[in-house]
Scaffold this active site. Structure first.
Site, PDB file in Angstrom:
ATOM      1  N   GLY A 127       0.671  -1.367  -0.056  1.00  0.00           N
ATOM      2  CA  GLY A 127       0.011  -0.113  -0.014  1.00  0.00           C
ATOM      3  C   GLY A 127       0.770   1.053  -0.213  1.00  0.00           C
ATOM      4  N   SER A 128       0.450   2.401   0.775  1.00  0.00           N
ATOM      5  CA  SER A 128       1.044   3.784   0.493  1.00  0.00           C
ATOM      6  C   SER A 128       2.427   3.587   1.337  1.00  0.00           C
ATOM      7  CB  SER A 128       0.123   4.637   1.258  1.00  0.00           C
ATOM      8  OG  SER A 128      -1.009   4.747   0.565  1.00  0.00           O
ATOM      9  N   SER A 129       2.603   2.490   2.046  1.00  0.00           N
ATOM     10  CA  SER A 129       4.002   2.822   2.723  1.00  0.00           C
ATOM     11  C   SER A 129       5.097   2.558   1.920  1.00  0.00           C
ATOM     12  CB  SER A 129       4.320   1.531   3.628  1.00  0.00           C
ATOM     13  OG  SER A 129       3.871   0.087   2.911  1.00  0.00           O
ATOM     14  N   ILE A 130       4.815   2.142   0.520  1.00  0.00           N
ATOM     15  CA  ILE A 130       6.011   2.390  -0.598  1.00  0.00           C
ATOM     16  C   ILE A 130       6.173   3.557  -1.244  1.00  0.00           C
ATOM     17  CG2 ILE A 130       4.477   1.741  -2.527  1.00  0.00           C
ATOM     18  CD1 ILE A 130       6.623  -0.253  -3.617  1.00  0.00           C
TER      19      ILE A 130
END
Length: 320
Positions: free
Chosen positions: A84-87
């Site tokens: 998800g957005s952690s990348i």
């Protein structure tokens, strides 16, 4: 007959104090949100040593009544998930490395959505013209998608690969997963777009922690170790020092008021980090009610020593 020679002392890299806090905190979170499972990994950014690694549900090897095969695997190393957005910080790092962007560079996200192929990618609201820093602080899917689409596929792929995605961490742990990062030759435009906000790519919690440790060590990548090291391995330059420092400064805004990760703020410390939410894959597409919640961070942000990743699978209650 060969003469004997001395062996060496073997010590685990696990720090019992950090391990205790990690295990206790993870167990409390799993119970509080009635989640399916969870993992936590804490790395030393200067050496690559694993200071803490805990999973839930766990087990006591002395209690045979607890025997259940699914409890026995080390989820933090063997289980993969879409980040998800952690990348997004890694995509922003690739943009900075391209030389075409600075932290203050502006991306126009109006009208709050973008169409790629047959898919419409949306933000929760129209953020308009925003900087790269705001893209991370407000976790803009549209902004990071436009960023990724403007990069050459090979450059984006190389940056993510250098962060350790799609390859084994060399921890030596049996059954370790390499995750999944498809080669850029097989990407379509929609692949590059969804990759920007963490879909179509899979990582382990340990891989994600190693990637954030690169940001924390001024762009140097080191192999992770479950064994205490006498001397840390020489770091391999993955990212320029300026780009790593710039991304860390951006990630500090995530935990400040107005960012998506304010609960990660710690009084007296500068913390940098990124939230992530990934809907789980289900029959016919993605689930609309089951998701994975992720936080990856560094502390202290001024001179990081700890890189930590927390993954909670299928938490209940209020989303995010």
């Amino acid at each position: 007959i060969k003469p004997p020679h001395h062996g060496k002392d073997l010590r685990s890299s696990i720090d019992l104090r950090i391990q205790y806090v990690a295990y206790r905190s993870l167990k409390a979170a799993i119970q509080a949100y009635n989640a399916e499972s969870g993992s936590i990994v804490v790395l030393d950014t200067l050496t690559g040593e694993i200071l803490a690694m805990a999973n839930q549900p766990s087990y006591n090897p002395n209690e045979r009544a607890q025997f259940s095969a699914e409890r026995y695997r080390n989820r933090a190393i063997t289980d993969i998930f879409e980040p998800g957005s952690s990348i997004k910080p890694l995509v922003v790092a690739a943009a900075l490395e391209s030389g075409h962007y600075r932290p203050s560079s502006i991306v126009d996200t109006a009208p709050g959505r973008i169409v790629v192929g047959a898919k419409t990618i949306e933000d929760s609201r129209n953020l308009g013209r925003i900087s790269l820093t705001t893209i991370l602080a407000r976790s803009s899917n549209v902004g990071v998608t436009k960023l990724a689409m403007s990069l050459e596929p090979d450059q984006l792929w190389n940056t993510l690969t250098n962060f350790g995605l799609g390859t084994l961490t060399a921890s030596g742990f049996p059954g370790e997963s390499a995750g999944l990062l498809t080669h850029f030759n097989h990407w379509r435009p929609i692949s590059q777009a969804t990759l920007a906000y963490g879909y179509g790519i899979s990582v382990t919690p340990l891989q994600l922690a190693q990637a954030y440790a690169v940001l924390g060590s001024d762009g140097l990548s080191r192999p992770v170790s479950l064994v205490a090291l006498e001397e840390p391995a020489d770091g391999k330059r993955t990212l320029s020092q300026d780009s790593a420092a710039a991304v860390r400064r951006m990630l500090e805004e995530v935990v400040r008021p107005g960012g998506t990760g304010t609960k990660a703020a710690v009084v007296g410390y500068r913390v940098a980090g990124k939230t992530g939410t990934a809907w789980k894959f289900a029959a016919g597409g993605y689930s609309e009610d089951k998701y994975i919640s992720i936080f990856a961070g560094l502390a202290p942000a001024s001179q990081p020593r700890l890189a930590a990743v927390v993954v909670i699978d299928e938490p209940g209650g209020e989303l995010y």
